[in-house]
Design an enzyme around this catalytic site. Sequence first.
Site, PDB file in Angstrom:
ATOM      1  N   GLY A  30      13.141 -36.568 -19.765  1.00  0.00           N
ATOM      2  CA  GLY A  30      12.488 -35.491 -19.024  1.00  0.00           C
ATOM      3  C   GLY A  30      12.123 -34.318 -19.916  1.00  0.00           C
ATOM      4  N   VAL A  32      13.354 -31.205 -20.017  1.00  0.00           N
ATOM      5  CA  VAL A  32      14.514 -30.499 -20.572  1.00  0.00           C
ATOM      6  C   VAL A  32      15.359 -31.425 -21.442  1.00  0.00           C
ATOM      7  CG1 VAL A  32      16.708 -29.395 -19.955  1.00  0.00           C
ATOM      8  CG2 VAL A  32      14.610 -28.806 -18.719  1.00  0.00           C
ATOM      9  N   SER A 123      19.044 -23.804 -11.433  1.00  0.00           N
ATOM     10  CA  SER A 123      17.671 -23.274 -11.445  1.00  0.00           C
ATOM     11  C   SER A 123      17.684 -21.865 -10.854  1.00  0.00           C
ATOM     12  CB  SER A 123      16.793 -24.178 -10.589  1.00  0.00           C
ATOM     13  OG  SER A 123      15.616 -23.508 -10.241  1.00  0.00           O
ATOM     14  N   SER A 124      16.676 -21.073 -11.220  1.00  0.00           N
ATOM     15  CA  SER A 124      16.610 -19.701 -10.687  1.00  0.00           C
ATOM     16  C   SER A 124      16.378 -19.684  -9.172  1.00  0.00           C
ATOM     17  CB  SER A 124      15.493 -18.917 -11.390  1.00  0.00           C
ATOM     18  OG  SER A 124      14.265 -19.575 -11.222  1.00  0.00           O
ATOM     19  N   CYS A 125      16.000 -20.833  -8.586  1.00  0.00           N
ATOM     20  CA  CYS A 125      15.758 -20.840  -7.135  1.00  0.00           C
ATOM     21  C   CYS A 125      17.057 -20.831  -6.327  1.00  0.00           C
ATOM     22  CB  CYS A 125      14.908 -22.033  -6.741  1.00  0.00           C
ATOM     23  SG  CYS A 125      15.789 -23.565  -6.892  1.00  0.00           S
ATOM     24  N   TYR A 152      16.754 -28.264  -2.370  1.00  0.00           N
ATOM     25  CA  TYR A 152      17.035 -28.358  -3.815  1.00  0.00           C
ATOM     26  C   TYR A 152      18.012 -27.264  -4.237  1.00  0.00           C
ATOM     27  CZ  TYR A 152      15.510 -27.934  -8.801  1.00  0.00           C
ATOM     28  OH  TYR A 152      15.416 -27.847 -10.172  1.00  0.00           O
ATOM     29  N   LYS A 156      21.818 -27.506  -5.907  1.00  0.00           N
ATOM     30  CA  LYS A 156      22.165 -26.847  -7.177  1.00  0.00           C
ATOM     31  C   LYS A 156      23.350 -25.889  -6.993  1.00  0.00           C
ATOM     32  CE  LYS A 156      19.072 -28.628  -9.919  1.00  0.00           C
ATOM     33  NZ  LYS A 156      19.478 -29.406 -11.094  1.00  0.00           N
ATOM     34  N   HIS A 195       4.877 -28.530 -11.556  1.00  0.00           N
ATOM     35  CA  HIS A 195       4.973 -27.072 -11.481  1.00  0.00           C
ATOM     36  C   HIS A 195       3.620 -26.453 -11.815  1.00  0.00           C
ATOM     37  CE1 HIS A 195       9.311 -28.101 -12.041  1.00  0.00           C
ATOM     38  NE2 HIS A 195       9.428 -27.163 -11.119  1.00  0.00           N
ATOM     39  N   TRP A 218      -3.487 -22.723  -5.791  1.00  0.00           N
ATOM     40  CA  TRP A 218      -2.720 -22.613  -4.548  1.00  0.00           C
ATOM     41  C   TRP A 218      -2.207 -21.193  -4.316  1.00  0.00           C
ATOM     42  CZ3 TRP A 218       1.036 -27.353  -5.398  1.00  0.00           C
ATOM     43  CH2 TRP A 218       0.270 -28.538  -5.408  1.00  0.00           C
TER      44      TRP A 218
HETATM   45  N1  NDP Z   1      11.251 -27.834 -15.048  1.00  0.00           N
HETATM   46  C1  NDP Z   1      11.613 -26.614 -14.675  1.00  0.00           C
HETATM   47  O1  NDP Z   1      10.785 -25.692 -14.549  1.00  0.00           O
HETATM   48  C2  NDP Z   1      13.056 -26.330 -14.423  1.00  0.00           C
HETATM   49  C3  NDP Z   1      14.049 -27.302 -14.528  1.00  0.00           C
HETATM   50  N2  NDP Z   1      15.361 -26.961 -14.275  1.00  0.00           N
HETATM   51  C4  NDP Z   1      16.432 -27.955 -14.326  1.00  0.00           C
HETATM   52  O2  NDP Z   1      16.453 -28.646 -15.558  1.00  0.00           O
HETATM   53  C5  NDP Z   1      16.880 -29.995 -15.347  1.00  0.00           C
HETATM   54  C6  NDP Z   1      15.870 -30.943 -15.946  1.00  0.00           C
HETATM   55  O3  NDP Z   1      14.590 -30.738 -15.341  1.00  0.00           O
HETATM   56  P1  NDP Z   1      13.252 -31.319 -15.986  1.00  0.00           P
HETATM   57  O4  NDP Z   1      13.518 -31.814 -17.331  1.00  0.00           O
HETATM   58  O5  NDP Z   1      12.203 -30.324 -15.746  1.00  0.00           O
HETATM   59  O6  NDP Z   1      12.964 -32.552 -15.014  1.00  0.00           O
HETATM   60  P2  NDP Z   1      12.201 -33.911 -15.357  1.00  0.00           P
HETATM   61  O7  NDP Z   1      11.730 -34.450 -14.055  1.00  0.00           O
HETATM   62  O8  NDP Z   1      11.221 -33.703 -16.444  1.00  0.00           O
HETATM   63  O9  NDP Z   1      13.357 -34.853 -15.920  1.00  0.00           O
HETATM   64  C7  NDP Z   1      14.391 -35.296 -15.111  1.00  0.00           C
HETATM   65  C8  NDP Z   1      15.056 -36.464 -15.789  1.00  0.00           C
HETATM   66  O10 NDP Z   1      16.074 -36.948 -14.912  1.00  0.00           O
HETATM   67  C9  NDP Z   1      15.993 -38.358 -14.857  1.00  0.00           C
HETATM   68  N3  NDP Z   1      16.488 -38.839 -13.559  1.00  0.00           N
HETATM   69  C10 NDP Z   1      16.089 -38.431 -12.325  1.00  0.00           C
HETATM   70  N4  NDP Z   1      16.753 -39.130 -11.391  1.00  0.00           N
HETATM   71  C11 NDP Z   1      17.575 -39.997 -12.051  1.00  0.00           C
HETATM   72  C12 NDP Z   1      18.481 -40.982 -11.641  1.00  0.00           C
HETATM   73  N5  NDP Z   1      18.709 -41.230 -10.347  1.00  0.00           N
HETATM   74  N6  NDP Z   1      19.146 -41.691 -12.597  1.00  0.00           N
HETATM   75  C13 NDP Z   1      18.920 -41.458 -13.907  1.00  0.00           C
HETATM   76  N7  NDP Z   1      18.069 -40.531 -14.353  1.00  0.00           N
HETATM   77  C14 NDP Z   1      17.393 -39.812 -13.443  1.00  0.00           C
HETATM   78  C15 NDP Z   1      14.513 -38.666 -15.012  1.00  0.00           C
HETATM   79  O11 NDP Z   1      14.365 -40.001 -15.401  1.00  0.00           O
HETATM   80  P3  NDP Z   1      12.933 -40.721 -15.529  1.00  0.00           P
HETATM   81  O12 NDP Z   1      12.421 -40.238 -16.862  1.00  0.00           O
HETATM   82  O13 NDP Z   1      13.240 -42.141 -15.506  1.00  0.00           O
HETATM   83  O14 NDP Z   1      12.140 -40.225 -14.362  1.00  0.00           O
HETATM   84  C16 NDP Z   1      14.122 -37.648 -16.072  1.00  0.00           C
HETATM   85  O15 NDP Z   1      14.397 -38.146 -17.358  1.00  0.00           O
HETATM   86  C17 NDP Z   1      17.066 -30.166 -13.852  1.00  0.00           C
HETATM   87  O16 NDP Z   1      18.406 -30.006 -13.519  1.00  0.00           O
HETATM   88  C18 NDP Z   1      16.252 -29.030 -13.272  1.00  0.00           C
HETATM   89  O17 NDP Z   1      16.772 -28.621 -12.055  1.00  0.00           O
HETATM   90  C19 NDP Z   1      15.716 -25.684 -13.937  1.00  0.00           C
HETATM   91  C20 NDP Z   1      14.783 -24.702 -13.829  1.00  0.00           C
HETATM   92  C21 NDP Z   1      13.382 -24.942 -14.046  1.00  0.00           C
HETATM   93  C1  F7E Z   2      11.127 -24.091 -11.163  1.00  0.00           C
HETATM   94  C2  F7E Z   2      10.951 -23.864  -9.697  1.00  0.00           C
HETATM   95  O1  F7E Z   2       9.775 -24.501  -9.247  1.00  0.00           O
HETATM   96  C3  F7E Z   2       9.488 -24.410  -7.859  1.00  0.00           C
HETATM   97  O2  F7E Z   2       9.253 -23.110  -7.427  1.00  0.00           O
HETATM   98  P1  F7E Z   2       7.935 -22.341  -7.733  1.00  0.00           P
HETATM   99  O3  F7E Z   2       8.148 -21.449  -8.872  1.00  0.00           O
HETATM  100  O4  F7E Z   2       7.452 -21.702  -6.483  1.00  0.00           O
HETATM  101  O5  F7E Z   2       6.969 -23.562  -8.102  1.00  0.00           O
HETATM  102  P2  F7E Z   2       5.597 -23.880  -8.723  1.00  0.00           P
HETATM  103  O6  F7E Z   2       5.642 -23.849 -10.183  1.00  0.00           O
HETATM  104  O7  F7E Z   2       5.157 -25.160  -8.104  1.00  0.00           O
HETATM  105  O8  F7E Z   2       4.596 -22.745  -8.163  1.00  0.00           O
HETATM  106  C4  F7E Z   2       4.611 -21.424  -8.573  1.00  0.00           C
HETATM  107  C5  F7E Z   2       3.517 -20.629  -7.917  1.00  0.00           C
HETATM  108  O9  F7E Z   2       2.256 -21.099  -8.411  1.00  0.00           O
HETATM  109  C6  F7E Z   2       1.352 -21.308  -7.334  1.00  0.00           C
HETATM  110  N1  F7E Z   2       0.341 -22.283  -7.715  1.00  0.00           N
HETATM  111  C7  F7E Z   2      -0.998 -22.021  -7.842  1.00  0.00           C
HETATM  112  N2  F7E Z   2      -1.667 -23.129  -8.131  1.00  0.00           N
HETATM  113  C8  F7E Z   2      -0.757 -24.136  -8.234  1.00  0.00           C
HETATM  114  C9  F7E Z   2      -0.871 -25.516  -8.536  1.00  0.00           C
HETATM  115  O10 F7E Z   2      -1.960 -26.045  -8.774  1.00  0.00           O
HETATM  116  N3  F7E Z   2       0.294 -26.225  -8.561  1.00  0.00           N
HETATM  117  C10 F7E Z   2       1.520 -25.641  -8.325  1.00  0.00           C
HETATM  118  N4  F7E Z   2       2.637 -26.402  -8.401  1.00  0.00           N
HETATM  119  N5  F7E Z   2       1.640 -24.325  -8.024  1.00  0.00           N
HETATM  120  C11 F7E Z   2       0.528 -23.576  -7.985  1.00  0.00           C
HETATM  121  C12 F7E Z   2       2.261 -21.724  -6.203  1.00  0.00           C
HETATM  122  O11 F7E Z   2       1.641 -21.589  -4.946  1.00  0.00           O
HETATM  123  C13 F7E Z   2       3.429 -20.773  -6.401  1.00  0.00           C
HETATM  124  O12 F7E Z   2       3.135 -19.521  -5.843  1.00  0.00           O
HETATM  125  C14 F7E Z   2      10.538 -24.880  -6.981  1.00  0.00           C
HETATM  126  O13 F7E Z   2      10.365 -26.187  -6.766  1.00  0.00           O
HETATM  127  C15 F7E Z   2      11.925 -24.464  -7.418  1.00  0.00           C
HETATM  128  O14 F7E Z   2      12.825 -25.351  -6.919  1.00  0.00           O
HETATM  129  C16 F7E Z   2      12.130 -24.256  -8.882  1.00  0.00           C
HETATM  130  O15 F7E Z   2      13.233 -24.286  -9.371  1.00  0.00           O
END
Ligand code: NDP
Ligand code: F7E
Length: 325
Positions: A30, A32, A123-125, A152, A156, A195, A218
């Site tokens: 993923g 992260v 997560s910050s949410c 979600y 968390k 995102h 959006w």
């Molecule tokens: N992205 C963001 O903006 C933010 C992320 N986070 C947190 O960071 C962490 C990582 O997020 P991020 O890297 O963005 O997410 P990704 O979706 O990019 O990666 C998630 C990873 O988890 C693996 N995974 C999901 N379900 C399972 C399962 N059942 N068994 C084994 N592996 C699994 C996925 O595997 P596969 O590759 O096979 O799909 C993938 O490798 C999370 O805890 C998230 O909440 C926090 C704040 C913001």
């Molecule tokens: C990391 C965080 O991510 C999520 O929270 P979020 O910050 O609201 O998510 P987002 O990145 O999807 O959107 C941010 C803003 O952007 C606007 N927006 C505009 N245009 C598009 C667009 O095209 N796509 C998306 N996705 N958003 C759009 C959208 O309407 C919103 O106002 C949670 O799942 C939460 O669980 C979490 O942890």
Amino acid sequence: MTTDLPGPPQEPVPSLLRPGARVFVAGHRGLVGSAVARRLTAEGHDVITCGRDRLDLRDAERTAAFLRRTHPDAVVLAAARVGGIMANSTYPVQFIEDNLRIQLSVIAGAHAAGTERLLFLGSSCIYPKLAPQPIPESALLTGPLEPTNEAYALAKIAGIVQIQSYRHQYGASYISAMPTNLYGPGDSFDLETSHVLPALIRRFHEARHRGAPAVTLWGSGNPRREFLHVDDLAAACVLLLERYDEDAPVNVGSGEDLTIRELASVVGDVTSYQGEVVWDTAKPDGTPRKLLDVSRLAALGFKPRIALREGIAGTYSWWLRQRGA
Ligand SMILES: NC(=O)C1=CN([C@@H]2O[C@H](COP(=O)(O)OP(=O)(O)OC[C@H]3O[C@@H](n4cnc5c(N)ncnc54)[C@H](OP(=O)(O)O)[C@@H]3O)[C@@H](O)[C@H]2O)C=CC1
Ligand SMILES: C[C@H]1O[C@H](OP(=O)(O)OP(=O)(O)OC[C@H]2O[C@@H](n3cnc4c(=O)[nH]c(N)nc43)[C@H](O)[C@@H]2O)[C@@H](O)[C@@H](O)C1=O
């Protein structure tokens, strides 16, 4: 006149992660997990991985057996069901159930296997929708959550309490970090579930190629978001594994936010899109603002290194290379 004399020489703080530690990065494919694995490897640690095709982390028995067999010194829990605002509001069942199950399997399995250090990523949410800004860690559980990601966020929050429970009951050196919105190489660019930042890169890029006069985004464009490059997050994760061992979760952010409208302007520049932006207000805005108070992490010596525009440009290039463009 006063003169600043140098203080006594500082003793180096001993690391809580031994050199060459064996670290299981759950979710290494993923956004992260891949960045954390790169960083740990660069620092000389031995990264253990296992893809979802071989181990579904929702399966507690198989996860416990894997952890017993591999016996890592530390675990970084970066596997989760993750997505943007639309994915969260469309699939709340998967967001609460998958995340609760992964957390239960991995944290309990690591403890049963004798793993000494574990970093859980929230997560910050998790903070209330209308939390004071910037949001201190103490704002947890002080008010109602943002409805678009309540399922979600509650999973968390349960993870944070699970970590704290292992600390209290068993004295485990397990910790939690709460990252802000992340982006970078390895992100998902799926327009429905991603995102905002990757979605904007893709929307502007494709609009330029089609010669489209306008791009529809959006919501109202007014919500504010804070963004951190995933390589900075990875550096913070390793720092926390080395230096932090307390109950309270630690916020991880850049300390700066901007409106989605301002973000669109930066992404438009980086992708050289010169058309109009139309706001689809039938789509949700989500929380109005979530800027993290990052003073606890800063006190440990963390400073983000990648500026937003530079990080977006690098992510855009990465995505173009992935597409073979
Ligand atoms: N992205 C963001 O903006 C933010 C992320 N986070 C947190 O960071 C962490 C990582 O997020 P991020 O890297 O963005 O997410 P990704 O979706 O990019 O990666 C998630 C990873 O988890 C693996 N995974 C999901 N379900 C399972 C399962 N059942 N068994 C084994 N592996 C699994 C996925 O595997 P596969 O590759 O096979 O799909 C993938 O490798 C999370 O805890 C998230 O909440 C926090 C704040 C913001
Ligand atoms: C990391 C965080 O991510 C999520 O929270 P979020 O910050 O609201 O998510 P987002 O990145 O999807 O959107 C941010 C803003 O952007 C606007 N927006 C505009 N245009 C598009 C667009 O095209 N796509 C998306 N996705 N958003 C759009 C959208 O309407 C919103 O106002 C949670 O799942 C939460 O669980 C979490 O942890």
